[in-house]
Design a protein around this motif. Structure first.
Motif, PDB file in Angstrom:
ATOM      1  N   THR A  19      32.220 -18.681   3.527  1.00 53.79           N
ATOM      2  CA  THR A  19      30.775 -18.816   4.379  1.00 53.79           C
ATOM      3  C   THR A  19      30.258 -20.167   3.743  1.00 53.79           C
ATOM      4  O   THR A  19      30.648 -20.710   2.823  1.00 53.79           O
ATOM      5  N   ARG A  22      35.061 -13.396   2.271  1.00 55.43           N
ATOM      6  CA  ARG A  22      34.758 -12.428   3.094  1.00 55.43           C
ATOM      7  C   ARG A  22      35.872 -11.371   2.784  1.00 55.43           C
ATOM      8  O   ARG A  22      36.071 -10.338   3.022  1.00 55.43           O
ATOM      9  N   GLU A  38      25.508 -16.718   5.638  1.00 57.73           N
ATOM     10  CA  GLU A  38      26.328 -15.806   5.823  1.00 57.73           C
ATOM     11  C   GLU A  38      27.482 -16.389   6.967  1.00 57.73           C
ATOM     12  O   GLU A  38      28.512 -15.833   7.441  1.00 57.73           O
TER      13      GLU A  38
END
Length: 802
Positions: A205, A388, A184
């Motif tokens: 990521t 994200r 992550e």
């Protein structure tokens, strides 16, 4: 004996195929390695001396790149003070230092910021400020510009500019730093091309890149014996996911300095490439290159592409001897759809593929409701990998990522076979007179032409229709950039498109400004055209004030009188006789005005002493195919009129013969003058009537229909009024005014005219049934020879009179 040898040869060929690094059934599994840096370490441990990266004529092994990136990561931490989460920008052309700096930054726990190597001051200043980059790696050519930009911006004063000619890493250890990123951990701020304003950065990521490499490995079946090749700029995501793919399968990645259509396949042969990915206009540009005797002399096993031109898909495979398959995704989402390699039925279908196992897709309307098969809507996607969000853009993130679904902005339809087919971009549409036109569809039709190298379609503002279709066209070498060429190209494209999609404007260009992904940059194209306008050919001819294009040679005039479109047939020396082209143009004009968005109604009339003499007997059909075309053009006028949302009134100024009288019957009312005369001589000449007589005439004049058709009497104005063929007779100078008055009377403010017209007019299915009956009658008339004999009889009689 031959029968026995055939399977042996097939088995031998199969045994030579590289073993896939990831099996297809593993595509939906979690990758065993969580980060790109760990993936490099695994690959170095397993095959340290195997080739990893090849630039020009130099190559580097996995071990060499692992050692170099470790040294550079130590330099970033110990000399530049880079901490986990800090941003490191990379502004380089396609040289080996690009992926080295990228992987080194990730080993240091930093976030890489790819920068387009062609950026100038304004773009650079924005991106460096927006990303908050602490260090930027570049070359000597760009170092001065970066220092100028940093020196001129107070908030960039601390930016360190490193020239990769001497990256200062030699003195540092070849073991990786102690930093340990996770799946992550943010790896990239990947800036999108940006169609409006400045670009946005997708937060990607390690898991994003690793999953992308894993999924593509499973889908392609690539292994360690393959050779990957890329030609896009490394600052764009494709060479980066190609790098992740190479790390996943343990194969070398060949990076070309730039994409060149003329030299691309020579490089494919020279490097022994077995796989490459292209997108945008690249397939078309490659196919437009002259065929070469060595086209099949290559090692290709598979080509992936985003947007394979359907019209040349099979030819691409035949010419270079490898399957071409679709892969769909965005920077925001990685890979979403994949065309299975073994599915040959997809060739030329336009199918983008099916969702990969880790993704779900939906096709939705503007309110977010799911749409059935065949209905166009926006493609939305959920699953992994996924960005994200947008860096420093919470509002944009919330707009695009809603309830776990990424709204792609692409318009698609679900296919009966379960696949997805692209229609176009929501923002790359032309809205012309109420019709939505996907630029991509028109571009594809234009680019199928051998005289066209590439095309880009944009919306041109229009006072009446809102927007018109404009095509920028790059011609093949040697093709003249003149009006004749423009008309020829548009005519050929028009045979593949609905009439409202056919470009009105054509501007020839020498080349196109392009994004890093080799797509045409339409904002840059329009800006260039505004700053340096070229010659634009208006193929809609002269416009009347109603905003509807006139027919060829101005045979159809357009005026707007008190908010009503007046369409006037202007060929008085031929009694306004109609050929196929004029009828099609008339139908198009009726459709354009008939939306009701710009005018309250339509009046049809003629110039001179005739409304129209109907079919132009100097251009009559000479084959049954031409007869069908002639009939279809009359059918087209009927469809256009009965489907309008406004009243259509015929102002019959004089003689209305044959097909012309039938056109007036399609209208909602007919106003005449004392000179009005109806005449339908078809039966006496062996020419089959069209639907207006067979379906509409009995509705209007009831028991007079049979007499009018079979007896072919000339019916003057008074009798026409008596039997209901005319609604009123007025003085010639009052004719158009009275017709306009009638339209205004029927369209008061807050009216429901459109609804009533739909109820009062014959249903379209009735008309289509009449079309079918008349087409059959026309065929029998043609086959019997009566049609030709009737035309010949007309000219014989005419010659005798003269």
């Amino acid at each position: 004996m031959v029968v026995k040898e055939t399977p042996q040869r097939e088995e031998s060929a199969a045994s030579r195929r590289p073993q896939p690094a990831v099996r297809p059934e593993q595509m939906g599994e979690d990758p065993p390695t969580a980060t790109l840096t760990a993936l490099l370490a695994v690959r170095t441990r397993r095959s340290p001396d195997r080739e990893f990266l090849r630039f020009e004529d130099r190559s580097w092994t996995f071990a060499e790149i692992d050692a170099w990136t470790s040294r550079l990561a130590h330099r970033l931490i110990e000399r530049d003070g880079v901490q986990p989460g800090d941003r490191v920008a990379i502004m380089l052309p396609n040289i080996v230092h690009w992926p080295v700096v990228w992987l080194a930054a990730l080993k240091a726990g930093a976030v890489a910021v790819p920068v387009n190597a062609s950026y100038r001051r304004a773009d650079l200043a924005f991106l460096l400020r927006d990303s908050g980059a602490r260090v930027v790696f570049t070359d000597h050519e760009r170092a001065g510009l970066l220092k100028e930009v940093a020196g001129a911006q107070a908030d960039l004063a601390g930016l360190r500019v490193v020239d990769v000619a001497d990256d200062g890493s030699a003195a540092f250890p070849e073991t990786a730093p102690a930093v340990r990123p996770t799946a992550e951990t943010l790896a990239n701020l990947q800036y999108t091309s940006g169609t409006t304003g400045f670009p946005k950065a997708c937060m990607l990521t390690h898991d994003y890149w690793v999953r992308l490499g894993w999924t593509c490995a499973a889908g392609t079946g690539l292994g360690a014996d393959d050779v990957l090749l890329t030609a896009q700029p490394f600052s764009y995501m494709d060479p980066q996911w190609n790098t992740a793919l190479a790390l996943t399968v343990g194969a070398p990645l060949v990076v070309l300095p730039r994409f060149s259509a003329s030299g691309f396949f020579a490089d494919v042969r020279r490097h022994g490439a077995t796989f490459f990915y292209v997108l945008g206009s690249m397939p078309t540009l490659l196919f437009k290159q002259p065929p070469h005797p060595d086209d099949l002399d290559n090692q290709l096993r598979l080509v992936l592409c985003s947007g394979i031109p359907t019209g040349i898909h099979a030819q691409l495979e035949e010419r270079w001897g490898a399957p071409w398959r679709e892969i769909y995704g965005m920077t925001e989402s990685g890979v979403d759809l994949f065309g299975p390699v073994e599915d040959a039925s997809c060739v030329g279908s336009g199918n983008l593929g099916v969702p990969v196992p880790t993704k779900r897709v939906r096709v939705v309307d503007p309110q977010g409701g799911d749409l059935p098969e065949g209905e166009p809507g926006e493609l939305i996607v959920s699953g992994v990998p996924m960005m994200r969000g947008y860096w420093n853009r919470p509002e944009d993130t919330a707009r695009v990522l809603r309830n776990g679904w990424l709204h792609t902005g692409d318009v698609v339809v679900r296919r009966p076979d379960g696949g997805i087919q692209l229609v176009g971009r929501i923002k790359d549409m032309v809205r012309r007179g109420g019709e939505n036109i996907a630029s991509a569809e028109v571009e594809a039709a234009l680019e199928r032409d051998e005289e066209v190298t590439a095309a880009a379609v944009v919306a041109e503002p229009d006072e009446i229709l809102g927007e018109e279709v404009k095509a920028f066209v790059q011609l093949a070498p040697g093709v003249p950039a003149d009006r004749t060429t423009a008309a020829r190209i548009v005519d050929r494209a028009g045979r593949q498109l609905a009439r409202f999609k056919v470009p009105r404007y054509v501007e020839f260009v020498a080349d196109f400004p392009r994004t890093p992904s080799e797509r045409v940059s339409k904002p840059a194209l329009k800006a260039r055209a505004a700053a340096e306008p070229g010659v634009t050919f208006d193929l809609g001819a002269r416009r009347g004030s109603g905003g509807v294009s006139t027919a060829p040679a101005d045979f159809l005039g357009i005026d707007v009188v008190r908010g009503v479109a007046v369409l006037t047939l202007r060929r008085p020396e031929k009694l306004n006789a109609l050929d196929v082209a004029t009828r099609l143009r008339l139908a198009s004009a009726v459709r354009e005005a008939g939306t009701g968005e710009n005018v309250r109604g339509i009046v049809l009339t003629g110039e001179g002493r005739a409304f129209s003499a109907g079919e132009d007997l100097r251009s009559v059909p000479t084959s049954y195919a031409e007869l069908r075309t002639a009939f279809e053009s009359f059918h087209d006028i009927t469809r256009a009129i009965v489907q309008t949302r406004v009243p259509v009134v015929a102002a019959v100024n004089g003689l209305a013969v044959g097909g012309a009288s039938e056109i007036t019957l399609c209208c909602d009312a007919r106003i005449g003058t004392p000179a009005t005369e109806y005449y339908q001589p078809e039966n006496g000449r062996g020419i089959t009537i069209s639907n207006a007589s067979s379906l509409l005439l009995p509705r209007i004049v009831r028991n007079h229909a049979t007499r009018m058709v079979l007896g072919s009497p000339r019916i003057g104005a008074e009798e026409a009024l008596r039997i209901g063929l005319l609604d009123a007779i007025v003085a010639p100078e009052e004719l158009v005014g009275r017709a306009v008055d009638l339209v205004l009377e029927w369209t008061p403010e807050n009216n429901t005219t459109a609804l009533h017209l739909a109820l009062l007019r014959p249903r379209l299915d009735e008309i289509e049934q009449a079309f079918a009956r008349e087409d059959d009658a026309a065929r029998r008339t043609w086959e019997s020879g009566v049609f030709s004999a009737g035309i010949e009889g007309f000219w014989t009689a005419k010659d005798g009179r003269e």
